[in-house]
Design a protein around this motif. Structure first.
Motif, PDB file in Angstrom:
ATOM      1  N   ALA A   2      37.692   3.929  -4.931  1.00  0.00           N
ATOM      2  CA  ALA A   2      37.618   4.777  -6.121  1.00  0.00           C
ATOM      3  C   ALA A   2      36.370   4.431  -6.922  1.00  0.00           C
ATOM      4  CB  ALA A   2      38.869   4.564  -6.968  1.00  0.00           C
ATOM      5  N   GLY A   3      35.764   5.460  -7.536  1.00  0.00           N
ATOM      6  CA  GLY A   3      34.567   5.210  -8.328  1.00  0.00           C
ATOM      7  C   GLY A   3      34.917   4.638  -9.696  1.00  0.00           C
ATOM      8  N   ILE A   4      33.906   4.204 -10.406  1.00  0.00           N
ATOM      9  CA  ILE A   4      34.102   3.727 -11.777  1.00  0.00           C
ATOM     10  C   ILE A   4      33.765   4.875 -12.710  1.00  0.00           C
ATOM     11  CG2 ILE A   4      33.271   2.106 -13.536  1.00  0.00           C
ATOM     12  CD1 ILE A   4      32.746   0.151 -11.187  1.00  0.00           C
ATOM     13  N   GLU A   5      34.794   5.344 -13.399  1.00  0.00           N
ATOM     14  CA  GLU A   5      34.632   6.508 -14.283  1.00  0.00           C
ATOM     15  C   GLU A   5      33.949   6.099 -15.580  1.00  0.00           C
ATOM     16  OE1 GLU A   5      36.483   9.758 -14.440  1.00  0.00           O
ATOM     17  OE2 GLU A   5      37.147   9.678 -12.346  1.00  0.00           O
ATOM     18  N   ALA A 176      30.173  -2.114 -26.793  1.00  0.00           N
ATOM     19  CA  ALA A 176      30.407  -1.612 -25.439  1.00  0.00           C
ATOM     20  C   ALA A 176      31.891  -1.321 -25.203  1.00  0.00           C
ATOM     21  CB  ALA A 176      29.905  -2.623 -24.414  1.00  0.00           C
ATOM     22  N   THR A 177      32.155  -0.260 -24.454  1.00  0.00           N
ATOM     23  CA  THR A 177      33.535   0.034 -24.049  1.00  0.00           C
ATOM     24  C   THR A 177      33.752  -0.291 -22.574  1.00  0.00           C
ATOM     25  OG1 THR A 177      32.906   2.302 -23.550  1.00  0.00           O
ATOM     26  CG2 THR A 177      33.801   1.878 -25.753  1.00  0.00           C
ATOM     27  N   LEU A 178      32.660  -0.505 -21.866  1.00  0.00           N
ATOM     28  CA  LEU A 178      32.739  -0.873 -20.450  1.00  0.00           C
ATOM     29  C   LEU A 178      31.699  -1.953 -20.179  1.00  0.00           C
ATOM     30  CD1 LEU A 178      33.540  -0.515 -17.439  1.00  0.00           C
ATOM     31  CD2 LEU A 178      31.944   1.401 -17.331  1.00  0.00           C
ATOM     32  N   MET A 179      32.151  -3.076 -19.643  1.00  0.00           N
ATOM     33  CA  MET A 179      31.212  -4.127 -19.238  1.00  0.00           C
ATOM     34  C   MET A 179      31.220  -4.242 -17.726  1.00  0.00           C
ATOM     35  SD  MET A 179      30.951  -8.181 -20.140  1.00  0.00           S
ATOM     36  CE  MET A 179      30.021  -7.941 -21.629  1.00  0.00           C
ATOM     37  N   LEU A 180      30.020  -4.147 -17.145  1.00  0.00           N
ATOM     38  CA  LEU A 180      29.863  -4.342 -15.702  1.00  0.00           C
ATOM     39  C   LEU A 180      29.134  -5.659 -15.490  1.00  0.00           C
ATOM     40  CD1 LEU A 180      28.302  -0.908 -14.662  1.00  0.00           C
ATOM     41  CD2 LEU A 180      30.675  -1.611 -14.325  1.00  0.00           C
ATOM     42  N   VAL A 181      29.693  -6.512 -14.667  1.00  0.00           N
ATOM     43  CA  VAL A 181      29.051  -7.787 -14.368  1.00  0.00           C
ATOM     44  C   VAL A 181      28.783  -7.821 -12.867  1.00  0.00           C
ATOM     45  CG1 VAL A 181      29.307 -10.299 -14.434  1.00  0.00           C
ATOM     46  CG2 VAL A 181      30.208  -8.898 -16.310  1.00  0.00           C
ATOM     47  N   HIS A 201      36.861  -7.123 -27.784  1.00  0.00           N
ATOM     48  CA  HIS A 201      36.573  -5.834 -28.407  1.00  0.00           C
ATOM     49  C   HIS A 201      37.269  -4.686 -27.669  1.00  0.00           C
ATOM     50  CE1 HIS A 201      33.692  -7.423 -31.282  1.00  0.00           C
ATOM     51  NE2 HIS A 201      33.223  -8.177 -30.328  1.00  0.00           N
ATOM     52  N   GLY A 202      38.119  -5.019 -26.716  1.00  0.00           N
ATOM     53  CA  GLY A 202      38.913  -4.000 -26.040  1.00  0.00           C
ATOM     54  C   GLY A 202      38.225  -3.279 -24.898  1.00  0.00           C
ATOM     55  N   ALA A 203      37.099  -3.803 -24.422  1.00  0.00           N
ATOM     56  CA  ALA A 203      36.369  -3.114 -23.351  1.00  0.00           C
ATOM     57  C   ALA A 203      37.039  -3.308 -21.991  1.00  0.00           C
ATOM     58  CB  ALA A 203      34.935  -3.626 -23.292  1.00  0.00           C
ATOM     59  N   ARG A 204      36.821  -2.316 -21.103  1.00  0.00           N
ATOM     60  CA  ARG A 204      37.152  -2.487 -19.684  1.00  0.00           C
ATOM     61  C   ARG A 204      36.097  -3.424 -19.114  1.00  0.00           C
ATOM     62  NH1 ARG A 204      36.273   2.736 -16.465  1.00  0.00           N
ATOM     63  NH2 ARG A 204      35.195   3.415 -18.345  1.00  0.00           N
ATOM     64  N   THR A 205      36.489  -4.271 -18.163  1.00  0.00           N
ATOM     65  CA  THR A 205      35.526  -5.214 -17.605  1.00  0.00           C
ATOM     66  C   THR A 205      35.607  -5.181 -16.081  1.00  0.00           C
ATOM     67  OG1 THR A 205      37.168  -6.958 -17.877  1.00  0.00           O
ATOM     68  CG2 THR A 205      35.541  -6.759 -19.627  1.00  0.00           C
ATOM     69  N   VAL A 206      34.477  -4.928 -15.448  1.00  0.00           N
ATOM     70  CA  VAL A 206      34.447  -4.778 -13.990  1.00  0.00           C
ATOM     71  C   VAL A 206      33.458  -5.773 -13.399  1.00  0.00           C
ATOM     72  CG1 VAL A 206      33.987  -3.189 -12.073  1.00  0.00           C
ATOM     73  CG2 VAL A 206      34.935  -2.300 -14.228  1.00  0.00           C
ATOM     74  N   TYR A 207      33.888  -6.517 -12.372  1.00  0.00           N
ATOM     75  CA  TYR A 207      32.976  -7.423 -11.663  1.00  0.00           C
ATOM     76  C   TYR A 207      32.642  -6.839 -10.300  1.00  0.00           C
ATOM     77  CZ  TYR A 207      30.735 -11.306  -9.447  1.00  0.00           C
ATOM     78  OH  TYR A 207      29.788 -12.069  -8.805  1.00  0.00           O
ATOM     79  N   ILE A 208      31.378  -6.939  -9.918  1.00  0.00           N
ATOM     80  CA  ILE A 208      30.926  -6.456  -8.604  1.00  0.00           C
ATOM     81  C   ILE A 208      30.235  -7.604  -7.875  1.00  0.00           C
ATOM     82  CG2 ILE A 208      29.439  -4.823  -7.378  1.00  0.00           C
ATOM     83  CD1 ILE A 208      29.635  -3.031  -9.970  1.00  0.00           C
TER      84      ILE A 208
END
Ligand code: APR
Ligand code: ZN
Length: 239
Positions: A2-5, A176-181, A201-208
């Motif tokens: 699934a993609g990251i929306e 930020a509302t989305l953090m990509l690491v 701060h309530g952000a979504r956090t995604v690690y790649i």
């Protein structure tokens, strides 16, 4: 997968580490034996090493400049540049990397919190800005001096020194509302704390990355794989 929306209201903060440049041929720091071209970074990248082993420190960074000059951005760098082109000022990139592969891929809003290989600055706090410097000094005698008389040093944040532009980084994380690491082991602070600040701060956090980082538990999602393989086409930007 699934993609990251990314929704129209989202603000994206990206943190990258050595892993994003691995597929460009630049070694990471903590892989296998933990050596970078025969050096332990903890031994070379310190203020003490600069004072006591100046020639060795310059030799290390000369080697890294030479490697960087040969490297090319990979699909992961280009994927982030393309995302920035879509999001404009809703996108912010903070890299721990001192290479310039993000810029060469087209990224514009980039902060190098650990400094930049392609710059040097005076070892004294004499008030002059860092200067662009791609030179690969063969010996310490070739290293120029600042007009104030101080020796020029690599514009690199050594272990124990304070990372650059932290005020701006903190402000960007707070909005930020989305953090990509991407591609960082989560072992060097303060960068390893960014995901916690974002969560506060309530952000979504995604690690790649190909393996979970030390701070994996703080991520809402982990995308397992090599950055250059999984990032192209990963982002679904809604308008
Ligand atoms: N794609 C994504 N991630 C990858 C890839 C890849 N192709 N290959 C390796 N990685 C991941 C590894 O799984 C590891 O988690 O990249 C990470 C590299 O970790 P480190 O070598 O510890 O590098 P980094 O986290 O950037 O180091 C932080 O330490 O030495 C200092 O100042 C230096 O900025 C650096 C800081
Ligand atoms: Zn000076």
């Amino acid at each position: 997968m699934a993609g990251i929306e990314i929704a129209p209201h989202d603000r994206v903060f990206v943190l990258t580490g050595a892993g994003i440049s691995a597929e460009s041929g630049l070694p990471t720091f903590r892989a296998e034996d933990g050596l970078w071209a025969g050096y332990r970074v903890e031994d070379v990248c310190t203020p003490d090493a600069w004072l006591c082993n100046t020639a060795e420190v310059w030799a290390f960074y000369a080697g890294r400049r030479a490697q960087d000059a040969k490297a090319l951005p990979n699909p992961a760098h280009f994927a982030l540049a393309a995302l920035e082109a879509q999001l404009g000022e809703r996108f912010f990139l903070c890299t721990q990397n001192v290479d310039d592969l993000h810029e060469r891929a087209g990224s514009v809003r980039v902060v190098h919190m650990h400094g930049e290989l392609a710059k040097s600055r005076c070892e004294r706090d004499c008030g002059r800005d860092p200067v662009e410097d791609h030179a690969i000094y063969a010996s310490l005698a070739d290293v120029p001096r600042c007009p104030c008389g101080g020796r020029m040093r690599p514009h690199i944040v050594f272990f124990g020194e304070i990372p650059l532009e932290m005020d701006r980084v903190q402000d960007e994380i707070a909005r930020a509302t989305l953090m990509l690491v991407v591609g960082t082991s989560g072992s060097v602070y303060p960068a390893a704390s960014f995901v916690h600040w974002a969560r506060q701060h309530g952000a979504r956090t995604v690690y790649i990355g190909p393996e979970p980082p030390l701070n994996a538990a703080a991520f809402t999602q982990v995308v397992e794989g090599k950055a250059g393989e999984v990032m192209p086409g990963l982002f679904v930007v809604r308008s």
